[in-house]
Motif scaffolding. Sequence first.
Motif, short mmCIF file in Angstrom:
data_model
loop_
_atom_site.label_atom_id
_atom_site.label_comp_id
_atom_site.label_asym_id
_atom_site.label_seq_id
_atom_site.Cartn_x
_atom_site.Cartn_y
_atom_site.Cartn_z
N LEU A 27 1.14 57.58 18.67
CA LEU A 27 1.46 57.28 20.06
C LEU A 27 2.85 57.82 20.36
O LEU A 27 3.82 57.48 19.66
N TYR A 28 2.96 58.65 21.41
CA TYR A 28 4.23 59.27 21.77
C TYR A 28 4.78 58.66 23.06
O TYR A 28 4.05 58.02 23.83
N ASP A 31 2.89 59.36 26.30
CA ASP A 31 1.47 59.02 26.38
C ASP A 31 1.20 57.96 27.45
O ASP A 31 1.89 56.94 27.54
N ARG A 32 0.16 58.20 28.24
CA ARG A 32 -0.32 57.24 29.23
C ARG A 32 -1.83 57.16 29.04
O ARG A 32 -2.58 57.96 29.60
N ILE A 33 -2.25 56.20 28.23
CA ILE A 33 -3.61 56.20 27.68
C ILE A 33 -4.41 55.00 28.18
O ILE A 33 -3.93 53.86 28.19
N ALA A 148 5.75 54.75 27.22
CA ALA A 148 4.34 54.94 26.91
C ALA A 148 3.50 53.79 27.46
O ALA A 148 3.98 52.66 27.58
N LYS A 165 -4.95 60.21 29.94
CA LYS A 165 -5.69 60.43 28.69
C LYS A 165 -6.56 59.20 28.43
O LYS A 165 -6.15 58.07 28.72
N TRP A 167 -8.76 57.18 25.43
CA TRP A 167 -9.23 56.98 24.06
C TRP A 167 -10.51 56.17 24.13
O TRP A 167 -10.50 55.02 24.59
N GLU A 176 -10.74 61.37 21.75
CA GLU A 176 -9.73 61.57 22.80
C GLU A 176 -10.27 62.50 23.88
O GLU A 176 -10.86 63.54 23.60
N TRP A 178 -8.94 64.22 27.70
CA TRP A 178 -7.79 64.42 28.60
C TRP A 178 -8.21 64.16 30.03
O TRP A 178 -9.30 64.50 30.45
#
Length: 485
Positions: A27-28, A31-33, A148, A165, A167, A176, A178
């Motif tokens: 996780l960076y 990241d907006r997951i 994040a 993004k 998951w 994953e 996009w």
Amino acid sequence: MELLIKAKDICVEYKGRDVLDIDDLELYAYDRIGLVGGNGAGKSTLLKVLLGEITPPGSKISRLGQFTYIRQLEEVVLQEINDHALMGRLGVDRLKVESMSGGEETRLKIAQALSGQVHGIFADEPTCHLDREGTGFLIGQLKYFSGALLIISHDRYFLDEVVDKIWELKDGKITEYWGGYSDYLRQKEEERQQQAAQYEKFIAERSRLEQAVEEKRKQARKVDQKGAAKKNSSESGGRLAHQKTTGSKQKALYNAAKNMEHRIATLGDMQAPKTLHTIRFRQSKALALHNPYPITGTEISKRFGERVLFDKASFQIPLGAKVALSGGNGAGKTTLFQMILRREPGISVPPKAEIGYFAQNGYKYNRNQSVMDFVQEECDYQVSEIRSVLASMGFAQSDICKELSVLSGGELIKLQLAKLLLDRYNILLMDEPSNFLDLHSVEALEALMKNYAGTIFFISHDKRLVEKVADRVYEIREGKIVEDY
């Protein structure tokens, strides 16, 4: 690219099933997951593992930042929030925690999360119980949050606005994709179409080989029969040569058939893509309503102490329509449903009306009943039709005989909704039916509600559900019930 979490070998088992089986995960900061998956897939468990609340044996997790967690269900913990302007915009007063509604509790959790100086926010159904205004404000705040985001949500509009993004958690693994949720759906549909094309090609090739095997074996039997006939009629010295030629042809044909059978075996097996389960809802003539407006309210009034909910408000629910009711937290939506159920002054409902009511945690049932026995009570549909509805809501064949006592909370909600749609009602009142459902179940519910033969009056803050299902939308505003165009 600032790395915030690095995880390896996340393995969680529950009742002999691998809930999580993830080799690597990172996780960076950018990241907006959106984390999606079925009820019971392990989404909440994954958040807790990444935050360190659960530590699976053998897992290795490095956390390089500070995180806050908005939980799905928890008691509100009173804590100091320094950003009082933020509290004001959320409509939160921390001195009134004891009397907060579900929506107000959710607002306080969000205020607490956004007030902290953290590198990332983990959220489990953050829009649950939030009204449209609260959801809109949350979307605005998260869009400007610089850290994040890892969010579980059944709200498709919210995911489209906030994440870039997806998951997908399925069978313990993460895939994953996009884009937002709509992009994810398009990619899943492309995958389904590719799978369907591959399956058709597989079926065609297997059928061709099976026909060829049968043809070779048929030819070999004919050669065998001709050879036997000539053997009986031949007395010349050339008989042995002829037998050798016939035997060679027969052997070659059988070998060809065996080679084709081997090719069939090497094709393996391929599963057909899942098809959508559909059902045609019907209504018995005994339950038919002929009033063009089976529920009407004429100048209804309601107050609690000094608080006025309705002041000479009026509305009409058309026969067979799907009508949504919106309004802010505490506006009186659930109260209106209760007034309809009690036929309070000003509310008109025909004598033949059979009203079914969905209220979360409001259903009584025998925990020792099986799923099928529970649904079949007061139900006129055939077993095959019941199975179709249950399958669309995510129940496998093996779930049908389970006792209700072993079902999860999400499964019980789905079961209650399925039973409501299949029971002998002609009007349904549904209070936030999509809360706590996984996204697949929300989409299935959407289709079932659209196809339902009777009248549905439902409360929902799910913008996509309202857009796709509702023929008419009412909003409670300043004591009135007005049509929202």
